[in-house]
Design an enzyme around this catalytic site. Structure first.
Site, short mmCIF file in Angstrom:
data_model
loop_
_atom_site.label_atom_id
_atom_site.label_comp_id
_atom_site.label_asym_id
_atom_site.label_seq_id
_atom_site.Cartn_x
_atom_site.Cartn_y
_atom_site.Cartn_z
N ASN A 26 0.84 -1.21 0.00
CA ASN A 26 0.00 0.00 0.00
C ASN A 26 0.86 1.25 0.00
O ASN A 26 0.55 2.24 -0.67
CB ASN A 26 -0.94 -0.01 1.20
CG ASN A 26 -2.19 -0.81 0.94
OD1 ASN A 26 -3.05 -0.39 0.17
ND2 ASN A 26 -2.30 -1.97 1.56
N ARG A 101 0.88 -1.63 15.00
CA ARG A 101 1.02 -1.13 16.36
C ARG A 101 -0.30 -0.51 16.79
O ARG A 101 -0.89 0.27 16.02
CB ARG A 101 2.10 -0.03 16.44
CG ARG A 101 3.50 -0.50 16.17
CD ARG A 101 4.08 -1.21 17.35
NE ARG A 101 4.09 -0.39 18.57
CZ ARG A 101 4.22 -0.90 19.79
NH1 ARG A 101 4.33 -2.19 19.96
NH2 ARG A 101 4.24 -0.11 20.85
N LEU A 103 -2.00 2.37 18.75
CA LEU A 103 -1.49 3.72 18.98
C LEU A 103 -1.97 4.24 20.33
O LEU A 103 -3.11 3.98 20.74
CB LEU A 103 -1.97 4.65 17.86
CG LEU A 103 -1.50 4.24 16.46
CD1 LEU A 103 -2.20 5.08 15.40
CD2 LEU A 103 0.01 4.40 16.34
N HIS A 119 -7.87 -0.91 6.05
CA HIS A 119 -8.19 -2.17 6.72
C HIS A 119 -8.81 -3.13 5.71
O HIS A 119 -9.70 -2.72 4.95
CB HIS A 119 -9.15 -1.91 7.87
CG HIS A 119 -9.48 -3.14 8.65
ND1 HIS A 119 -8.61 -3.71 9.53
CD2 HIS A 119 -10.59 -3.94 8.63
CE1 HIS A 119 -9.15 -4.81 10.05
NE2 HIS A 119 -10.36 -4.95 9.53
C1 GRF Z 1 -3.03 -4.67 4.10
O1 GRF Z 1 -3.88 -5.76 3.88
C2 GRF Z 1 -3.74 -3.59 4.88
O2 GRF Z 1 -5.10 -3.53 4.56
C3 GRF Z 1 -3.54 -4.04 6.29
O3 GRF Z 1 -2.25 -4.57 6.34
C4 GRF Z 1 -1.88 -5.01 5.05
C5 GRF Z 1 -0.62 -4.31 4.69
O4 GRF Z 1 -0.10 -4.79 3.49
N1 GRF Z 1 -3.74 -2.93 7.19
P1 GRF Z 1 1.05 -3.95 2.76
O5 GRF Z 1 2.22 -3.88 3.74
O6 GRF Z 1 0.51 -2.62 2.42
O7 GRF Z 1 1.40 -4.77 1.56
#
Ligand code: GRF
Length: 210
Positions: A26, A101, A103, A119
């Site tokens: 992401n 984490r 917060l 999420h």
């Molecule tokens: C993703 O599925 C996000 O929705 C969740 O943790 C994962 C992180 O994946 N909060 P990346 O590190 O962005 O590949």
């Protein structure tokens, strides 16, 4: 000088920090979309010093910082150090992207209305972990992802954006996660851009604009 006056790049783009703990897919999507969407990723921070995403960010020319969360005398003390790092980089908005984490209340309060999380479920269903397996086990016909403001309630802040995908009969948690992840990469940059452009207004549990 107020944060509104200060935390923009020379080109006038709001300065964003992305907080990660892992691979950072992401994060990479947020970095890639930044030039077209009007924000600047000014820092990637990780509480895991060898998080793979840090190298990805550095390769993209983004400043990185890392600090192991252990041994700081508690959650609030660690978060205060993170806050100082964000201040040193003149950050205006924070995007959590796989930041594993919880917060502390002071940190959440300091960034209220300026911090988003992604999420992998259609909130308010399936807060917490193992969302994909739980959605399959519950018999959901659709699953998805949610970008939301961060509040003191885990995965409970006002919702900025969501995307849904079908749950297929042959899905495993892994195949469903991959289908949802593609949608995460699509909607997170758009949601962050809307926040950075001042297009979002929080009204109770709802977000207006976008
Ligand atoms: C993703 O599925 C996000 O929705 C969740 O943790 C994962 C992180 O994946 N909060 P990346 O590190 O962005 O590949």
């Amino acid at each position: 000088m107020s944060p509104e006056r200060r935390a923009v790049s020379i080109a006038g783009r709001p300065r964003v920090a992305i907080l990660i703990s892992g691979r950072g897919s992401n994060m990479a999507a947020l970095i890639d979309a930044a030039p077209a969407l009007g924000y600047e990723v000014a820092l990637v921070f990780s509480n895991v010093v060898d998080a793979p995403g840090l190298a990805v960010a550095a390769a993209a020319g983004v400043a990185t910082a890392a600090l192991d969360h252990r041994g700081h005398g508690g959650r609030a003390a660690f978060d205060a150090k993170v806050d100082a790092i964000l201040a040193a980089h003149d950050i205006r908005y924070v995007a959590l992207a796989g930041y594993m984490r919880l917060l502390s209340d002071p940190f959440v309060a300091a960034w209220a209305g300026r911090m988003l999380n992604i999420h992998p479920s259609l909130l308010p269903s399936f807060t917490g972990l193992d969302t994909h397996a739980r959605a399959i086990a519950a018999g959901c016909r659709v699953a998805g992802c949610t970008v939301h403001f961060v509040t003191g309630e885990l995965d409970g802040g006002p919702i900025v954006a969501q995307a849904a995908v079908p749950v297929l009969e042959e899905d495993t948690a892994e195949t469903l996660a991959a289908r949802i992840l593609a949608e995460e990469h699509r909607i997170y940059p758009l949601a962050l851009a809307a926040l950075c452009a001042g297009r979002l207004r929080i009204a109770g549990q709802r977000v207006l604009g976008g």
